[in-house]
Design a protein around this motif. Structure first.
Motif, mmCIF file in Angstrom:
data_model
loop_
_atom_site.group_PDB
_atom_site.id
_atom_site.type_symbol
_atom_site.label_atom_id
_atom_site.label_comp_id
_atom_site.label_asym_id
_atom_site.label_seq_id
_atom_site.Cartn_x
_atom_site.Cartn_y
_atom_site.Cartn_z
ATOM 1 N N THR A 36 0.828 -1.203 0.000
ATOM 2 C CA THR A 36 0.000 0.000 0.000
ATOM 3 C C THR A 36 0.864 1.256 0.000
ATOM 4 O O THR A 36 0.515 2.237 -0.648
ATOM 5 C CB THR A 36 -0.989 0.037 1.187
ATOM 6 O OG1 THR A 36 -0.274 -0.072 2.419
ATOM 7 C CG2 THR A 36 -2.006 -1.073 1.075
ATOM 8 N N ARG A 89 3.922 1.396 -1.361
ATOM 9 C CA ARG A 89 4.538 1.434 -2.685
ATOM 10 C C ARG A 89 3.607 2.055 -3.710
ATOM 11 O O ARG A 89 4.022 2.809 -4.584
ATOM 12 C CB ARG A 89 4.914 0.008 -3.115
ATOM 13 C CG ARG A 89 5.625 -0.064 -4.445
ATOM 14 C CD ARG A 89 6.131 -1.470 -4.777
ATOM 15 N NE ARG A 89 7.074 -1.927 -3.770
ATOM 16 C CZ ARG A 89 6.926 -3.042 -3.037
ATOM 17 N NH1 ARG A 89 5.886 -3.818 -3.222
ATOM 18 N NH2 ARG A 89 7.811 -3.382 -2.138
ATOM 19 N N PHE A 90 2.303 1.761 -3.601
ATOM 20 C CA PHE A 90 1.326 2.267 -4.566
ATOM 21 C C PHE A 90 0.567 3.485 -4.052
ATOM 22 O O PHE A 90 -0.354 3.950 -4.709
ATOM 23 C CB PHE A 90 0.340 1.159 -4.952
ATOM 24 C CG PHE A 90 0.946 0.119 -5.838
ATOM 25 C CD1 PHE A 90 1.146 0.372 -7.182
ATOM 26 C CD2 PHE A 90 1.354 -1.098 -5.327
ATOM 27 C CE1 PHE A 90 1.721 -0.579 -8.007
ATOM 28 C CE2 PHE A 90 1.931 -2.054 -6.143
ATOM 29 C CZ PHE A 90 2.119 -1.795 -7.479
ATOM 30 N N THR A 121 -7.491 -0.799 -8.726
ATOM 31 C CA THR A 121 -6.404 -1.385 -7.935
ATOM 32 C C THR A 121 -6.159 -2.832 -8.336
ATOM 33 O O THR A 121 -5.020 -3.289 -8.360
ATOM 34 C CB THR A 121 -6.718 -1.279 -6.428
ATOM 35 O OG1 THR A 121 -6.894 0.101 -6.104
ATOM 36 C CG2 THR A 121 -5.611 -1.865 -5.586
ATOM 37 N N LYS A 144 -3.983 -2.700 -11.335
ATOM 38 C CA LYS A 144 -2.629 -2.304 -10.941
ATOM 39 C C LYS A 144 -1.868 -3.480 -10.356
ATOM 40 O O LYS A 144 -0.687 -3.684 -10.671
ATOM 41 C CB LYS A 144 -2.668 -1.158 -9.921
ATOM 42 C CG LYS A 144 -3.076 0.166 -10.492
ATOM 43 C CD LYS A 144 -3.104 1.220 -9.393
ATOM 44 C CE LYS A 144 -3.540 2.558 -9.893
ATOM 45 N NZ LYS A 144 -3.586 3.558 -8.803
ATOM 46 N N TYR A 173 1.460 -5.258 -11.710
ATOM 47 C CA TYR A 173 2.624 -5.324 -10.821
ATOM 48 C C TYR A 173 3.125 -6.763 -10.712
ATOM 49 O O TYR A 173 4.320 -7.031 -10.862
ATOM 50 C CB TYR A 173 2.262 -4.765 -9.443
ATOM 51 C CG TYR A 173 3.356 -4.899 -8.417
ATOM 52 C CD1 TYR A 173 4.608 -4.327 -8.625
ATOM 53 C CD2 TYR A 173 3.140 -5.600 -7.241
ATOM 54 C CE1 TYR A 173 5.621 -4.439 -7.685
ATOM 55 C CE2 TYR A 173 4.143 -5.716 -6.295
ATOM 56 C CZ TYR A 173 5.378 -5.146 -6.516
ATOM 57 O OH TYR A 173 6.368 -5.275 -5.589
#
Length: 132
Positions: free
Chosen positions: A48, A50-51, A69, A72, A76
């Motif tokens: 959390t 990191r993003f 999310t 994402k 990732y």
């Protein structure tokens, strides 16, 4: 196999398998990293941060919420070698969980060239849009 119209009408619960797989991957990464859910670079808190997302956002995605999310995280995990088709396909029995070969985009020797190419494409698209 469902057709596109069935997929568009399907309730969110029909896609819970995606959330379960994202959580499974994160837990697998924790085990490969430190094995410690609190200190791993793949802990909920670390991801959390990191993003730059809210802690509960990731928790909700891993519980079944489908959102931006979710995409994402799939991208990732793809960058870490996981196969998006394995995550997204409901019947993934014959789909490998990880990419068979190393993702060429993320090999150190071509990563810079890829970034340059990506920047050139974005620049070209921007110029094209200005002319429209």
């Amino acid at each position: 196999m469902k057709d596109i119209y069935e997929l568009m009408k399907a309730p969110t619960e029909d896609f819970n398998y995606i959330s379960e797989r994202l959580k499974l991957i994160r837990e697998e990464l924790i085990q490969k990293d430190t094995g410690n859910r609190r200190t791993s670079a793949f802990s909920i808190k670390a991801i959390t941060e990191r993003f730059d997302m809210d802690y509960n956002t990731l928790v909700n995605v891993e519980r079944g919420a489908i959102s931006l999310t979710t995409i994402k995280l799939i991208l990732y995990y793809y960058s870490l070698g996981y196969n998006p088709a394995w995550i997204l396909s409901e019947d993934n029995e014959f789909i490998p969980k990880t990419n068979i070969g190393e993702n060429v985009v993320y090999q150190a020797d071509v990563q810079e060239e890829y970034k340059e190419m990506e920047a050139a494409i974005v620049s070209a698209l921007t110029e094209f849009k200005k002319k429209i």
